[in-house]
Write an enzyme that holds these catalytic residues in place. Structure first.
Site, short mmCIF file in Angstrom:
data_model
loop_
_atom_site.label_atom_id
_atom_site.label_comp_id
_atom_site.label_asym_id
_atom_site.label_seq_id
_atom_site.Cartn_x
_atom_site.Cartn_y
_atom_site.Cartn_z
N GLU A 110 0.83 -1.21 0.00
CA GLU A 110 0.00 0.00 0.00
C GLU A 110 0.86 1.25 0.00
O GLU A 110 0.73 2.13 0.88
CB GLU A 110 -0.98 -0.01 1.17
CG GLU A 110 -2.06 -1.07 1.01
CD GLU A 110 -3.21 -0.94 2.03
OE1 GLU A 110 -3.19 -0.01 2.87
OE2 GLU A 110 -4.12 -1.78 1.97
N GLU A 122 -5.25 -8.44 -0.90
CA GLU A 122 -6.07 -8.12 0.26
C GLU A 122 -7.49 -7.90 -0.22
O GLU A 122 -7.72 -7.05 -1.09
CB GLU A 122 -5.57 -6.86 1.00
CG GLU A 122 -4.33 -7.08 1.84
CD GLU A 122 -4.00 -5.88 2.71
OE1 GLU A 122 -4.93 -5.18 3.18
OE2 GLU A 122 -2.79 -5.62 2.93
#
Length: 514
Positions: free
Chosen positions: A194, A317
């Site tokens: 991320e 994810e």
């Protein structure tokens, strides 16, 4: 051409089309598609809440039965899922994790503060060696996420060397001293996580440069060199896939992507895990199906920049994210897991199967006690969640060959023509040679009759399992650990046709037999 057709008779669903309209599902067995990579059923274990500590790891001195510190009951249940891959140590935690803190005698490892998740102490009892012991126990591959955010190229390069070196380097000798003379098998290694958010708040162009810089120094013998993953985008943002597939494609096996399903689209008030109204059942179904458009958008970019399909699109994810359970640490992300979560999981599986040529890995968040968990523990007790059972029902799809499916005149659940498809379907020919069909009924009220017709072929029986319950938020508790679980079913042809009733709010997987 060898094909079979499922004819579905809708029974009064909330639909814009007449209640008795025929819905047809055609599965074309003459045009096999891409193999559904088993890693589509990958798992994720982050140092977050009680996901690892208490949930998976209790330590070798614990009275809870364990194997070198790993809970026997949890490991046994996960083995029944044929877990193919585990991602570790994060997540946001990965970009503050320094691997040298997690090696050597556990009593001498430093205690840090987990600043991302609850501000609790992290004693580093689970480190590199313990993680590889876990994946060995599971028979799974290892997906290690490196620290780009607070680490350095040297630190990351030394970790890869420590794990993979076959020579007489000081790091290989240190690994041997710590109990593992042979190299670890690192199947996948991600450079950061991320980067657009908790991994550094970067722009894709900046991250692409860092990615190439770090990757330059990640070296290992060819037979143990990991496949490298670039940290990609999330939700509607496809700029990361565009930039990375153009500027950092060389030697990159996959670009990651994150997408979480919220009932409300509001992070500050996501919605409850239990006791929710039907409007939030519907919004959850609608929101989770958005991932199909996100995948299509990113795959189109990959098809343009990588026509040879060398780069995979890894949804590493995904899952449901609700408001945390009242009375629990907000940083531990504990939520109840209900029938709604199982339906969401199955809808996503069907979408991943449809994009099997690019979606070669996904990792649900997470394995135990966190977000959309497979398993919930409480001290020495363990229970299996509806999502666990969805994974177990879909085991035949691991490494199966996808088969094209076409739905015509599908019903719609939801009012005013703004609903979601009433039926979701997927099919594949499994390694055992059988054709398996998965059906999901998103309608929480009405069952659907499915009539199976195989032109030119006699189908005598279908056998499989169905997962459903009376309440939308049905879930298992420690007082009633088997309140919801799959039930076996079979159906036989009569009068030349075979009809299966798919209950409301249900997941069904069955094999087609002659």
């Amino acid at each position: 051409m060898n094909r079979f057709k499922l004819t579905i008779l809708a029974l009064g669903v909330l639909a814009a089309i007449p209640a008795l309209a025929q819905v047809s599902l055609t599965v074309d067995t003459s045009r096999p598609g891409a193999v559904i990579n088993k890693n589509v059923y990958g798992q994720f274990a982050e140092h977050l809440g009680t996901g690892i500590y208490e949930g998976l790891w209790v330590g070798p001195e614990s009275k809870i039965p364990n194997t070198r510190g790993w809970r026997k009951d949890v490991v046994g249940a996960l083995k029944d899922l044929h877990v193919p891959l585990v991602r570790w140590p994060g997540g946001c935690f990965a970009d503050e994790y320094h691997w040298k803190d997690g090696i050597g005698p556990r009593a001498k490892r430093p205690v840090k503060v987990n600043t991302n998740w609850g501000g609790v102490p992290e004693n580093n009892a689970v480190g590199t060696h313990e993680f590889f012991d876990l994946v060995d126990l599971l028979g799974a591959d290892a997906y290690v996420n490196g620290n780009l955010g607070t680490g350095t190229p040297q630190e990351m390069a030394e970790w890869v060397e420590y794990m993979t070196s076959e020579g007489k380097s000081s790091l290989a000798e240190l690994r041997a001293k710590n109990g593992h003379p042979q190299p670890f098998k690192v199947a996948y290694f991600a450079i950061g996580n991320e980067a657009w958010g908790c991994g550094g708040n970067m722009k894709p162009e900046y991250y692409a440069s860092l990615y190439k810089q770090y990757k330059t120094f990640l070296k290992a013998p060819p037979n143990v060199l990991p496949k490298f993953i670039a940290s990609g985008g999330n939700d509607n943002d496809s700029s990361w896939t565009e930039t990375l597939s153009r500027e950092a494609a060389h030697g990159t096996d996959g670009i990651s992507f994150h997408y979480y399903t919220l009932p409300t689209d509001k992070w500050e008030k996501k919605g409850a895990a239990t006791g929710f109204p039907e409007s939030e059942w519907f919004s959850t179904m609608s929101n989770t199906l958005r991932i199909d458009e996100h995948i299509k958008r990113n795959v189109a970019i990959l098809d343009k920049n990588d026509p040879q399909k060398k780069i995979g699109f890894y949804v590493d994810e995904w899952g449901t994210w609700y408001d945390v359970e009242q009375g629990t640490n907000p940083g531990f992300l504990f939520q109840r897991n209900t029938l709604r979560d199982a339906v969401v999981a199955a809808l996503n599986f069907n979408i991943f199967h449809a994009h099997a040529d690019r979606v070669r890995m996904t990792n649900i968040a997470q394995m135990v006690n966190v977000l959309q968990a497979m398993i919930i523990t409480d001290k020495d007790r363990m229970l299996l969640t509806p999502t666990y059972y969805a994974y177990k029902m879909y085991v035949p799809f691991q490494d199966a060959t996808s088969l094209p499916v076409t739905l015509a005149n599908n019903t719609t659940y939801g009012a005013n023509g703004k609903g979601v498809p009433g039926i979701s379907a997927s099919a594949a020919r499994a390694k055992d040679g059988k054709v398996y069909v998965a059906l999901v009924n998103t309608n929480p009220h009405d069952a659907t009759d499915v009539t199976l017709d195989v032109p030119g072929q006699t189908v005598g029986t279908v056998r499989g399992q169905v997962l459903t319950a009376e309440a939308m938020d049905a879930h298992n508790t420690f007082d009633k650990p088997q309140a919801i679980k799959p039930a076996p079913f079979s159906a036989q042809a009569a009068g030349g046709k075979l009809t299966v009733k798919v209950p409301a709010k249900a997941v069904m997987v069955f094999a087609v037999e002659s």
